[in-house]
Design a protein around this motif. Structure first.
Motif, PDB file in Angstrom:
ATOM      1  N   ASN A  46      50.618  74.627  16.806  1.00 26.86           N
ATOM      2  CA  ASN A  46      49.402  74.547  15.999  1.00 26.86           C
ATOM      3  C   ASN A  46      48.952  75.955  15.627  1.00 26.86           C
ATOM      4  OD1 ASN A  46      48.973  71.649  16.171  1.00 26.86           O
ATOM      5  ND2 ASN A  46      48.661  72.027  18.341  1.00 26.86           N
ATOM      6  N   ALA A  48      46.666  79.075  14.273  1.00 24.99           N
ATOM      7  CA  ALA A  48      45.263  79.483  14.271  1.00 24.99           C
ATOM      8  C   ALA A  48      45.201  80.920  13.768  1.00 24.99           C
ATOM      9  CB  ALA A  48      44.660  79.382  15.664  1.00 24.99           C
ATOM     10  N   GLU A  50      42.891  84.462  13.898  1.00 24.39           N
ATOM     11  CA  GLU A  50      41.849  85.195  14.614  1.00 24.39           C
ATOM     12  C   GLU A  50      41.712  86.578  13.990  1.00 24.39           C
ATOM     13  OE1 GLU A  50      42.643  83.239  19.030  1.00 24.39           O
ATOM     14  OE2 GLU A  50      43.320  85.281  18.627  1.00 24.39           O
ATOM     15  N   MET A  64      37.599  83.660  16.266  1.00 25.93           N
ATOM     16  CA  MET A  64      38.440  82.632  15.667  1.00 25.93           C
ATOM     17  C   MET A  64      37.973  82.384  14.235  1.00 25.93           C
ATOM     18  SD  MET A  64      39.494  78.939  17.178  1.00 25.93           S
ATOM     19  CE  MET A  64      40.550  79.690  18.394  1.00 25.93           C
ATOM     20  N   TRP A  65      38.919  82.354  13.312  1.00 25.84           N
ATOM     21  CA  TRP A  65      38.623  82.026  11.923  1.00 25.84           C
ATOM     22  C   TRP A  65      38.732  80.512  11.798  1.00 25.84           C
ATOM     23  CZ3 TRP A  65      36.669  83.993   7.616  1.00 25.84           C
ATOM     24  CH2 TRP A  65      36.937  83.382   6.401  1.00 25.84           C
ATOM     25  N   LYS A  66      37.613  79.856  11.720  1.00 25.62           N
ATOM     26  CA  LYS A  66      37.550  78.396  11.696  1.00 25.62           C
ATOM     27  C   LYS A  66      38.184  77.841  12.974  1.00 25.62           C
ATOM     28  CE  LYS A  66      37.455  78.263   6.683  1.00 25.62           C
ATOM     29  NZ  LYS A  66      38.017  77.681   5.477  1.00 25.62           N
ATOM     30  N   LEU A  67      38.537  76.572  12.977  1.00 24.95           N
ATOM     31  CA  LEU A  67      39.186  75.962  14.133  1.00 24.95           C
ATOM     32  C   LEU A  67      40.702  76.063  13.984  1.00 24.95           C
ATOM     33  CD1 LEU A  67      37.035  72.735  14.514  1.00 24.95           C
ATOM     34  CD2 LEU A  67      36.986  74.767  15.969  1.00 24.95           C
ATOM     35  N   PRO A  68      41.450  75.947  15.087  1.00 22.96           N
ATOM     36  CA  PRO A  68      42.911  75.903  14.936  1.00 22.96           C
ATOM     37  C   PRO A  68      43.301  74.761  14.000  1.00 22.96           C
ATOM     38  CG  PRO A  68      42.328  76.160  17.236  1.00 22.96           C
ATOM     39  CD  PRO A  68      41.044  75.896  16.490  1.00 22.96           C
TER      40      PRO A  68
END
Length: 118
Positions: A46, A48, A50, A64-68
């Protein structure tokens, strides 16, 4: 015995600092980044995104840039999110992470956009 190579990475010289996977190599171009994303997707990890300020590079915590992107397999969408993060934070380092949900750990992590050195 083989000679150990000394990579001249010194805190006193910001341009020489090394970090993460591939940091001893030249910066990745768009084709190289695409290959890494393809690899993450092929492993079923998954992705992600960052990012962090250059002065906090060595800290364990990155934003974190948005959610994974759980289950995301569209390479262009993943690259689009990485590019959006870089455009929103042009001076920050941006890292691509591949989370392996079976091993419950990071399968890979690499800085794909390098920020300004401090």
């Amino acid at each position: 015995m083989s000679e150990v190579m000394d990579y001249k990475s010194r805190l006193s010289d910001p341009a020489s600092r090394k970090f993460e996977t591939f940091s001893y190599l030249p910066a990745m171009n768009a084709a190289d980044i695409r290959k890494q994303v393809e690899y993450l997707v092929s492993k079923g990890w998954n992705p992600a995104i960052e990012h962090t300020e250059p002065e906090h590079l060595m800290d364990s915590y990155w934003y974190m840039w948005k959610l994974p992107m759980f289950g995301e397999t569209d390479i262009d969408r993943i690259l689009g999110e990485a590019e959006a993060c870089h455009k929103a934070n042009p001076n920050n380092h941006v890292r691509l992470v591949g989370y392996d949900n079976f091993a419950q750990s990071q399968g890979a992590a690499m800085v794909i956009y390098r920020g300004k050195t401090v």
